[in-house]
Each structure stands twice: as C-alpha cells, then as structure tokens.
Design a protein around this motif. Structure first.
Motif, PDB file in Angstrom:
ATOM      1  N   GLN A  57      -9.167   1.117   0.744  1.00  0.00           N
ATOM      2  CA  GLN A  57      -9.150  -0.144   0.065  1.00  0.00           C
ATOM      3  C   GLN A  57      -7.926  -0.363  -0.697  1.00  0.00           C
ATOM      4  O   GLN A  57      -7.507  -1.390  -1.081  1.00  0.00           O
ATOM      5  N   THR A  58      -6.842   0.823  -1.215  1.00  0.00           N
ATOM      6  CA  THR A  58      -5.758   0.595  -1.579  1.00  0.00           C
ATOM      7  C   THR A  58      -4.947  -0.132  -0.615  1.00  0.00           C
ATOM      8  O   THR A  58      -4.133  -1.055  -1.109  1.00  0.00           O
ATOM      9  N   LEU A  59      -4.873   0.203   0.742  1.00  0.00           N
ATOM     10  CA  LEU A  59      -4.158  -0.129   1.669  1.00  0.00           C
ATOM     11  C   LEU A  59      -4.766  -1.871   1.881  1.00  0.00           C
ATOM     12  O   LEU A  59      -3.558  -2.842   1.924  1.00  0.00           O
ATOM     13  N   ASN A  60      -5.633  -2.164   1.616  1.00  0.00           N
ATOM     14  CA  ASN A  60      -6.333  -3.545   1.594  1.00  0.00           C
ATOM     15  C   ASN A  60      -5.844  -4.502   0.662  1.00  0.00           C
ATOM     16  O   ASN A  60      -5.492  -5.515   0.906  1.00  0.00           O
ATOM     17  N   ASN A  61      -5.634  -3.684  -0.627  1.00  0.00           N
ATOM     18  CA  ASN A  61      -4.999  -4.538  -1.808  1.00  0.00           C
ATOM     19  C   ASN A  61      -3.348  -4.888  -1.438  1.00  0.00           C
ATOM     20  O   ASN A  61      -2.928  -5.758  -1.855  1.00  0.00           O
ATOM     21  N   PHE A  62      -2.672  -4.241  -0.372  1.00  0.00           N
ATOM     22  CA  PHE A  62      -1.395  -4.543  -0.116  1.00  0.00           C
ATOM     23  C   PHE A  62      -1.366  -5.325   1.002  1.00  0.00           C
ATOM     24  O   PHE A  62      -0.278  -5.835   1.377  1.00  0.00           O
ATOM     25  N   MET A  63      -2.406  -5.880   1.763  1.00  0.00           N
ATOM     26  CA  MET A  63      -2.225  -6.535   3.012  1.00  0.00           C
ATOM     27  C   MET A  63      -3.161  -7.726   2.939  1.00  0.00           C
ATOM     28  O   MET A  63      -4.411  -7.712   2.450  1.00  0.00           O
ATOM     29  N   LYS A  64      -3.115  -8.682   3.665  1.00  0.00           N
ATOM     30  CA  LYS A  64      -4.030  -9.704   3.810  1.00  0.00           C
ATOM     31  C   LYS A  64      -5.237  -9.493   4.911  1.00  0.00           C
ATOM     32  O   LYS A  64      -6.379  -9.830   4.770  1.00  0.00           O
ATOM     33  N   GLU A  65      -4.814  -8.528   5.919  1.00  0.00           N
ATOM     34  CA  GLU A  65      -5.828  -8.085   6.933  1.00  0.00           C
ATOM     35  C   GLU A  65      -7.094  -7.486   6.224  1.00  0.00           C
ATOM     36  O   GLU A  65      -7.102  -7.023   5.150  1.00  0.00           O
TER      37      GLU A  65
END
Length: 161
Positions: A57-65
């Motif tokens: 989820q943290t990575l998701n916060n940095f990415m549009k994907e």
C-alpha cells in the motif's frame, strides 16, 4: 503473566552499496527484460533508508498503478534477483513470525547480516541460515574476517561468498 513485548522490526532492508541518495544502476535502467513498472518500484525501494516499514500500500501511494500491477512488478524484481522476500520464525516454537524484503542495486547480492543479527537478538531465525559468518570452503578464499552475510543469486543461504 506479562507478555514479552517485541519491538516492531523493519520489514525491508536496503542492501545497496550507496547510502543517503538514490543511485540507480545503469544496468537496471537499460535492462530490456525489466518492465518500466519494475524499474520504478525498485527506484522507489532504493530511495528509502534502512529500517523503513514497507507495505504494498505504501508503494501504491507513490504510484498511479494499482495493487495488482505493483504485486506483479515485485514478482518481476524477484525473478531478476533485485528483491528477496525472506520469512523468519520463532527459534523456540518454529512458528512463522513474519517476513522482510531485501532489495539491492546489484542483482543477486543481498547483505542481510545486520538484520539477521537483529532477528537473532529478538529470538527469531531465518530457516536455512545458521551461521552468517560461515565461509564457503569450496571457494578456496582466504579468511577475510568478519564479513557481512551476503546471499548471492538466490542460492546461497549458508554464508559468505
């Protein structure tokens, strides 16, 4: 009876050689076998300091994907040996207690000695790793002192190379 309280262990360790800035290896950027999403995910991982607590989820916060794309990018990084997801367990009960991500800027080279020592101190072990300072006698290398535990090419879980 008071339960022993364990501190929150980092669940991702940056095994890169460089620190305090993000250096992206040309080999990774120019690798035609890695997708743009895998390159982006690794770049984000490498930009974080040791000890950060990771979550998809943290990575998701940095990415549009979306989450599915991030999960497939992480799997791709594992396949190309930029990422290892390592499980650890309670030494006494042998029950699985958690996992962490080890990621690197050099494919297949994961220096996890400090994290391994922290796990041991907290009463955990990584299955298959008994002595992080054990050398590989088949390599014919001279004693190099107290070297870090490095996992090469995803095959060596017994010690240094």
């Amino acid at each position: 009876m008071k339960r022993k309280r364990h501190r929150r262990l980092p669940d991702a360790i940056n095994c890169s050689i460089t620190k305090n800035f993000t250096q992206i290896p040309n080999e990774m950027l120019k690798n035609p076998n890695l997708s743009g999403k895998a390159k982006t995910i690794l770049s984000i991982l490498l930009s974080n300091k040791d000890g950060w607590v990771s979550h998809i989820q943290t990575l998701n916060n940095f990415m549009k994907e979306g989450l599915t794309a991030i999960q497939s990018g992480l799997k791709e990084l594992e396949e190309h040996q930029y990422l290892k997801r390592i499980k650890y367990r309670n030494k006494k009960t042998k029950s699985w207690a958690g996992s962490f991500w080890a990621y690197t800027d050099v494919p297949g080279v994961f220096n996890i000695k400090d994290h391994y020592a922290l796990l041991l101190k907290e009463g955990y072990e990584i299955n298959g790793i008994e002595n992080p300072d054990m050398g590989n006698p088949d390599m014919g290398l001279a004693d190099m002192g107290n070297q870090p535990l490095i996992i090469l090419n995803g095959n060596n879980t017994n010690g240094n190379n």
